[in-house]
Design a protein around this motif. Structure first.
Motif, PDB file in Angstrom:
ATOM      1  N   ILE A   1       0.850  -1.187   0.000  1.00  0.00           N
ATOM      2  CA  ILE A   1       0.000   0.000   0.000  1.00  0.00           C
ATOM      3  C   ILE A   1       0.881   1.230   0.000  1.00  0.00           C
ATOM      4  CG2 ILE A   1      -2.258  -0.701   0.899  1.00  0.00           C
ATOM      5  CD1 ILE A   1      -1.285  -0.246   3.650  1.00  0.00           C
ATOM      6  N   ALA A   2       0.592   2.133  -0.923  1.00  0.00           N
ATOM      7  CA  ALA A   2       1.443   3.308  -1.066  1.00  0.00           C
ATOM      8  C   ALA A   2       0.624   4.461  -1.614  1.00  0.00           C
ATOM      9  CB  ALA A   2       2.596   2.990  -2.012  1.00  0.00           C
ATOM     10  N   SER A   3       1.000   5.652  -1.228  1.00  0.00           N
ATOM     11  CA  SER A   3       0.294   6.825  -1.748  1.00  0.00           C
ATOM     12  C   SER A   3       0.924   7.270  -3.066  1.00  0.00           C
ATOM     13  CB  SER A   3       0.282   7.945  -0.711  1.00  0.00           C
ATOM     14  OG  SER A   3       1.575   8.122  -0.187  1.00  0.00           O
ATOM     15  N   LEU A   4       0.159   8.059  -3.816  1.00  0.00           N
ATOM     16  CA  LEU A   4       0.534   8.424  -5.188  1.00  0.00           C
ATOM     17  C   LEU A   4       1.939   8.996  -5.319  1.00  0.00           C
ATOM     18  CD1 LEU A   4      -2.697  10.363  -6.333  1.00  0.00           C
ATOM     19  CD2 LEU A   4      -2.220   7.902  -6.489  1.00  0.00           C
ATOM     20  N   GLU A   5       2.342   9.804  -4.327  1.00  0.00           N
ATOM     21  CA  GLU A   5       3.590  10.559  -4.495  1.00  0.00           C
ATOM     22  C   GLU A   5       4.836   9.698  -4.304  1.00  0.00           C
ATOM     23  OE1 GLU A   5       1.824  10.521  -1.843  1.00  0.00           O
ATOM     24  OE2 GLU A   5       3.046  10.817  -0.051  1.00  0.00           O
ATOM     25  N   LYS A   6       4.663   8.394  -4.054  1.00  0.00           N
ATOM     26  CA  LYS A   6       5.838   7.518  -3.943  1.00  0.00           C
ATOM     27  C   LYS A   6       6.447   7.206  -5.308  1.00  0.00           C
ATOM     28  CE  LYS A   6       5.672   7.221   0.387  1.00  0.00           C
ATOM     29  NZ  LYS A   6       6.631   8.061   1.079  1.00  0.00           N
ATOM     30  N   ILE A   7       5.750   7.568  -6.361  1.00  0.00           N
ATOM     31  CA  ILE A   7       6.245   7.311  -7.713  1.00  0.00           C
ATOM     32  C   ILE A   7       7.588   7.999  -7.949  1.00  0.00           C
ATOM     33  CG2 ILE A   7       5.821   7.816 -10.166  1.00  0.00           C
ATOM     34  CD1 ILE A   7       3.986   5.692  -9.427  1.00  0.00           C
ATOM     35  N   THR A   8       8.505   7.248  -8.517  1.00  0.00           N
ATOM     36  CA  THR A   8       9.828   7.754  -8.869  1.00  0.00           C
ATOM     37  C   THR A   8      10.111   7.249 -10.284  1.00  0.00           C
ATOM     38  OG1 THR A   8      10.395   7.393  -6.562  1.00  0.00           O
ATOM     39  CG2 THR A   8      12.216   7.851  -8.033  1.00  0.00           C
ATOM     40  N   PRO A   9      10.641   8.097 -11.168  1.00  0.00           N
ATOM     41  CA  PRO A   9      10.761   7.665 -12.562  1.00  0.00           C
ATOM     42  C   PRO A   9      11.592   6.406 -12.779  1.00  0.00           C
ATOM     43  CG  PRO A   9      10.943  10.044 -12.430  1.00  0.00           C
ATOM     44  CD  PRO A   9      10.925   9.529 -11.009  1.00  0.00           C
ATOM     45  N   THR A  10      12.851   6.418 -12.338  1.00  0.00           N
ATOM     46  CA  THR A  10      13.757   5.324 -12.738  1.00  0.00           C
ATOM     47  C   THR A  10      14.521   4.747 -11.551  1.00  0.00           C
ATOM     48  OG1 THR A  10      15.621   6.816 -13.049  1.00  0.00           O
ATOM     49  CG2 THR A  10      14.191   6.491 -14.956  1.00  0.00           C
ATOM     50  N   LEU A  11      15.219   3.647 -11.794  1.00  0.00           N
ATOM     51  CA  LEU A  11      16.075   3.041 -10.774  1.00  0.00           C
ATOM     52  C   LEU A  11      17.184   4.012 -10.366  1.00  0.00           C
ATOM     53  CD1 LEU A  11      16.295  -0.437 -12.518  1.00  0.00           C
ATOM     54  CD2 LEU A  11      15.226  -0.028 -10.288  1.00  0.00           C
ATOM     55  N   GLU A  12      17.686   4.769 -11.336  1.00  0.00           N
ATOM     56  CA  GLU A  12      18.726   5.750 -11.035  1.00  0.00           C
ATOM     57  C   GLU A  12      18.175   6.844 -10.119  1.00  0.00           C
ATOM     58  OE1 GLU A  12      18.608   4.122 -13.740  1.00  0.00           O
ATOM     59  OE2 GLU A  12      20.662   3.583 -14.245  1.00  0.00           O
TER      60      GLU A  12
END
Ligand code: SF4
Lengths: 224, 476
Positions: free
Chosen positions: B243-254
């Motif tokens: 479970i995670a909120s929307l803003e945890k999104i990060t583009p890439t592994l780098e």
């Protein structure tokens, strides 16, 4: 379900004052994902191979792992047997099907009994082979797959990890580069574990203790 | 246990009680001593640290501006890897989705890795009320779950509990325990918890974790822990729910790697937490272990409403806890006084946005505006400014008591007249500095009891900020 999804995405767009079809925005996102720019990579790991391995070892020991170096993979069974003896542990380990471990001659000397397959929590010692090491923080990189059960990394009391000196890179970015080369862009193993020292907790009165839920100790054998 | 009762509206009373509690004051002393020094060391040991903070900030700012598109990309990759993405507008919806997954899996007990989102939505209370037993497995979370409490710190949830209290709780709940067994030291307590929880890990049908990052490039969820409990939670049961909120999104592994380099250093002063785990979908054909199902519950719960407002900056927060570790108000009153699940400066900004200004509106006043939180925040979130925004909004709504309104007006009078302001503050600072020189803090101040009754006033260092600034500029 899709109604909620669309409502959330619409709310995001409305509040940002943007459109989801804007070509410039779509290009910016596609570009970042495709190029995956590295950003700021610490200078500390940018060393020649020998120094890189030395930094890896120093950093791993700095987080309470123990380490040793052997000349080649063939020396691993003897090193493991020795390690078990030094720590008064039974001469029995569990490994995955990884040929880099399963292909070794474990019967050398007195012989170590080798169990194979995932752990059910009753193993004292498991041995894994790392995909890579990262010098900047003494981190081991373990990837899951048919040959490498993830349970071996977390359930034993003692985790022994073998890492080939040639796979120790300076930084995390090297790991991602190599994984992409191996599996293709945008594809990951089910699990990639970065392991930096043995398990710990400081949840009781901020006293740092090793061996919370994962292994109480971590021993790293660098080969080559 | 039910969802966390919100006591933020009685913030002042909470704070007052906290300041009168000796065990809490001792525990807070630990926070102050340990975290600050370790973070400073870690930052000093990495020459690129400040540059990485800039990079981390820029990554999140970019991501938030393109959040809709990264969310879509992330969802595509999760699905490709055989996982399921569930979208939830609010806490109720998220709880129902998780319950539904548990029911389909026939789950009676679920293990849980530490997740602030789970605290935010009151997941444990909801599952329990519906016949599913949640077991927290992070040691600190386990302790507060037994005590029926909310966390008092976002990375050290039981930081307010002393070892005698932990022992009492274990003896109460672990009924098989030999009364003669020595549990007086943290080591023996840890061993007891390890043994007890090991059984639960192996018996659970569903494992629920949070996520520090969701990576759009690969559809990967990332958890960062020191204990290894999060990993046992997600590899042993048949079903893994993130479970995670929307803003945890990060583009890439780098991009995640950039932020990881500032996360642990800011949180505990470690260069890297022990376990950083990247999970992508369910177990693959031929895999000897790992979950057969992989679900992600993507939660909005007020995040999208922060976009495009002055509070958008807050969505960069990576929940490292540095702001509270460095906050004189947090040191004085601890986390529970804030009355909900997010304490300290980040909580003072976030709580009113999530539970409403009517209930959380007092929290932004819990600031001395010393600026330490912003100076250590790895994501460079302007926390004092955001707290000020709330104060202004509250002022506009006339929720502020008349005395506070009066002094704000007085401040505004001087603040808009710089020369007078400089004169007045220089006089005031000189006097206060002399009076407070001994302890560096005032427990009470004449004419300001409304302030010092609930806050220690840090003693000014004998000069005004403006004068100090001018001095530094001259020296440079
Ligand atoms: S506001 Fe900044 S310092 Fe505080 S928890 Fe969030 S990222 Fe860390």
């Amino acid at each position: 379900m899709t109604a909620t999804r669309d409502a959330i995405l619409n709310r995001v767009r409305r509040n940002l004052g943007v459109s989801g079809t804007d070509v410039t925005r779509r290009a910016a996102v596609a570009d970042r994902i495709t190029r995956a720019p590295a950003g700021v990579v610490p200078a500390r790991g940018q060393l020649d191979p020998a120094d890189r391995v030395a930094l890896f070892v120093a950093k791993a020991e700095g987080v309470q792992a123990t380490t040793e170096r052997v000349a080649s993979a063939a020396d691993v069974p003897a090193a493991v047997a020795d390690f078990l003896r030094r720590h008064n542990l039974p001469q029995r380990v569990r490994i995955g099907a990884d040929p880099r471990l399963a292909g070794l001659d474990w019967a050398v000397g007195a012989g170590v009994e080798v169990l194979s397959g995932p752990s059910d929590g009753s193993d004292l010692v498991c041995v894994s082979h790392a995909a890579a090491g990262v010098a900047e923080t003494g981190t081991l990189v373990l990837t899951s797959g048919p040959d490498n059960p993830t349970t071996l990394n977390f359930l034993p009391d003692v985790h022994v990890v073998v890492v080939d000196a040639g796979t120790i890179g300076g930084d995390y970015e090297t790991v991602w580069r190599d994984l992409r080369a191996r599996l293709g862009k945008g594809v990951m193993p089910r699990t990639v574990n970065f392991v930096t020292g043995p398990s710990r907790s400081a949840d009781i009165e901020q006293t740092l203790l090793l061996g919370a839920h994962g292994p109480r100790s971590l021993h790293v054998i660098v080969t080559g | 246990m039910t969802a966390h009762v919100i006591t933020s509206p009685r913030f002042k009373e909470n704070a007052h009680e906290a300041m009168l509690s000796p065990p809490l004051q001792k525990a807070m002393g630990n926070v102050e001593r340990n975290f600050i020094e370790r973070r400073a060391q870690a930052a000093a040991n990495l020459p690129e640290f400040e540059a990485l903070r800039d990079a981390a900030r820029d990554i999140k700012t970019h991501t938030l501006k393109h959040l809709d598109l990264y969310l879509e990309a992330y969802e595509r990759k999760v699905t490709e890897a055989g996982g399921h993405v569930h979208w939830a507008a609010d806490a109720d919806a998220a709880n129902k989705i998780v319950l539904d997954i548990c029911r389909k899996a026939g789950a009676r007990t679920v293990t849980k890795g530490k997740s602030m989102i789970s605290e935010e939505i009151g997941l444990n209370g909801f599952l329990e009320a519906n016949g599913v037993t949640p077991v927290e497995t992070d040691l600190g979370e386990y302790i507060i779950q037994l005590r029926g409490e909310a966390p008092s710190h976002i990375i050290a949830p039981a930081v307010h509990v002393n070892k005698e209290e932990v022992e009492a709780e274990f003896r109460r709940v672990h009924t098989h325990l030999d009364p003669k067994r020595d549990l007086s030291e943290p080591t023996s307590l840890l061993a007891e918890a390890r043994g007890e929880l090991r059984q639960k890990f192996l018996a659970a049908d569903v494992g629920i974790t949070g996520a520090n990052f969701l990576i759009a490039e690969t559809g990967t969820s990332v958890i960062v822990t020191n204990e290894g409990n999060g990993d046992l939670t997600q590899i042993l049961p048949r079903v893994h729910v993130v479970i995670a909120s929307l803003e945890k999104i990060t583009p890439t592994l780098e991009d995640a790697s950039q932020i990881l380099r500032v996360l642990a250093r800011s949180a505990t002063g470690q260069e890297m937490s022990v376990y950083t785990t990247f999970s992508t979908g369910p177990r693959r054909p031929g895999d000897p272990d790992g979950p057969e199902e992989y679900h992600v519950v993507l939660l909005d719960n007020g995040r999208s409403a922060m976009l495009g407002t002055e509070f958008e900056d807050m969505l960069r927060c990576i929940r490292c806890g540095a702001c509270m570790n460095h906050c004189p108000v947090y040191h004085a009153i601890g986390g529970h006084a804030y009355g909900w699940v997010y304490p300290g400066p980040m909580g003072a900004v976030l709580t009113p946005t999530l539970i409403g200004v009517e209930k959380g509106g007092h929290l932004p006043n819990a600031s001395t505006f010393c600026g330490r939180c912003e100076s250590v925040c790895p994501m460079r979130i302007p926390l004092p400014k955001l707290m000020r925004h709330w104060r202004e909004r509250e002022f506009e709504r006339h929720l502020t008591p008349p005395t506070a309104r009066w002094s704000l007006k007085t401040w505004a009078f001087f603040a808009t007249r710089p020369r007078l302001y400089r004169l007045a503050t220089r006089v005031a600072m000189g006097t206060l500095g002399m009076l407070g020189r001994g302890s560096g803090r005032f427990r009470s101040l004449p004419l300001a009891s409304g302030w010092t009754k609930y806050r220690d006033m840090p003693a000014p260092q004998g000069s005004t900020f403006q004068a100090e600034w001018a001095k530094r500029r001259r020296a440079a």
